[in-house]
Design an enzyme around this catalytic site. Structure first.
Site, short mmCIF file in Angstrom:
data_model
loop_
_atom_site.label_atom_id
_atom_site.label_comp_id
_atom_site.label_asym_id
_atom_site.label_seq_id
_atom_site.Cartn_x
_atom_site.Cartn_y
_atom_site.Cartn_z
N GLU A 38 -5.32 4.15 5.77
CA GLU A 38 -5.19 3.58 4.30
C GLU A 38 -6.05 4.79 3.84
O GLU A 38 -5.55 5.30 2.46
CB GLU A 38 -5.81 2.43 4.01
CG GLU A 38 -5.62 1.94 2.48
CD GLU A 38 -6.01 0.53 2.19
OE1 GLU A 38 -6.72 0.21 1.07
OE2 GLU A 38 -5.60 -0.43 3.03
N ARG A 72 0.82 -1.36 -0.16
CA ARG A 72 -0.01 -0.02 0.06
C ARG A 72 0.77 1.43 -0.11
O ARG A 72 0.38 2.31 0.59
CB ARG A 72 -1.07 -0.02 1.28
CG ARG A 72 -1.87 -0.98 1.29
CD ARG A 72 -2.82 -1.10 -0.01
NE ARG A 72 -4.07 -2.08 0.11
CZ ARG A 72 -3.84 -3.26 -0.51
NH1 ARG A 72 -2.42 -3.74 -1.28
NH2 ARG A 72 -4.78 -4.33 -0.45
N SER A 118 -11.45 0.56 2.37
CA SER A 118 -10.76 0.31 3.62
C SER A 118 -10.05 1.45 4.49
O SER A 118 -9.45 2.12 3.76
CB SER A 118 -9.73 -0.74 3.15
OG SER A 118 -10.11 -1.99 2.64
#
Length: 320
Positions: free
Chosen positions: A299, A180, A229
């Site tokens: 995130e 990520r 998310s």
């Protein structure tokens, strides 16, 4: 400074640009959360050349930030100072096959559309994008992934402009991918990318996409005002498991709630402000830290300034 004053201050510097300038643009209309303060000026360039001209025209002391399609974005109530660039679908949302296994796509193309282009071309490896509610630019920046596949596995090269409007072409290695995360310089604005998959039967690709869609509809609140998310998965566990164990499934602050369906999804139930959403996220982080000792990382990208009197500190000292 308000948007009109900012544009007036720059005067003729912006003459000749073909894109759309919107002063005091409501970012609540852009983000999927449908919350947040305004951008001082929102600029939607006509194409890569127009974007380069804009970046060269705006002195570096003026802030320039980038947003995508707003799916993974939380804008604070004080809004975003300076210029906010948002790539138009017309100028940056196209895709074409450039070889039997490669696609060149603009940075504003929705991930789901990229998956459809790959299906039509019989190129496998892009089915996971069918389940990611975002655009390619954001996927490139954060190495978006799902269903066991990540963006870094598909990237060949990325075109980008720096703050001075200079063009850069980055290889997969140049992007510096990790979970990520991309190590590419923060000031780069991605404009397009060449992506590579592999030859695969269309029926197989369709079945993989159908499985992705079924999974999303079964376990995720996809019809809510959400940012996807909320937290990254920490090493060795899943964020939703830690949120659940800390008793935060369904937790509400104002109009913001951790989804009872998937508790790593934060949703706007209808009246949430940017303050409510970020306060809830920090409260959850604090509870998880207290319960398990795990520090969850956001995130969702949070941008902008706090409204006076509505500042939020990371890891709230008082549990809720």
């Amino acid at each position: 400074m308000n948007g009109a004053a900012l544009l007036e201050r720059l005067g003729d510097r912006l003459a000749g640009l073909r894109g759309r300038m919107t002063p005091d643009a409501g970012m609540d209309k852009v983000t999927w959360f449908r919350a947040g303060g305004p951008a001082e000026v929102l600029f939607q360039p006509a194409d890569e050349e127009d974007l380069a001209a804009f970046l060269k025209a705006v002195p570096e002391e003026f802030p320039v930030s980038m947003v995508g399609i707003g799916s993974n974005l939380l804008v604070r109530e004080g809004g975003i100072r300076g210029f906010v660039v948002r790539l138009s679908a017309k100028g940056f949302g196209q895709a074409e096959t450039v070889s039997p296994t490669q696609i060149r796509a603009g940075a504003s193309i929705p991930d789901k559309r990229l998956a459809a282009v790959a299906l039509e071309a019989g190129i496998g490896g892009f089915h996971f994008y069918h389940g990611i509610p975002g655009g390619l630019g954001g996927a490139l920046r954060m190495n978006a992934g799902a269903n066991g596949v990540e963006t870094r596995e598909r990237v060949v090269e990325v075109r980008a402009l720096d703050r001075k409007g200079e063009l850069h072409v980055l290889s997969n290695a140049d992007m510096g991918y990790a979970y990520r995360h991309s190590a590419a310089p923060k000031d780069l604005i991605f404009t397009s990318a060449v992506m590579e998959g592999y030859a695969e039967d269309r029926a197989t690709i369709q079945a993989e996409m159908d499985a992705v869609q079924h999974h999303r509809e079964t376990v995720q609140p996809i019809r809510e005002k959400t940012g996807g998310s909320t937290f990254k998965n920490p090493p060795g566990t899943s964020a939703w498991k830690e949120v659940d164990k800390a008793g935060c499934r369904g937790l509400m602050i104002g109009g913001a709630q951790m989804s009872p369906m998937h508790c790593n999804f934060m949703i706007n139930t209808g009246t949430a402000t940017g303050y409510d959403l970020e306060f809830l996220g920090e409260a959850v982080r604090a509870r998880v830290l207290e319960h398990s000792g795990i520090r969850l990382d956001w995130e969702i990208k949070r941008v902008g300034t706090f409204r006076a009197g509505h500042e939020i500190d990371a890891f709230l000292g008082q549990m809720l």
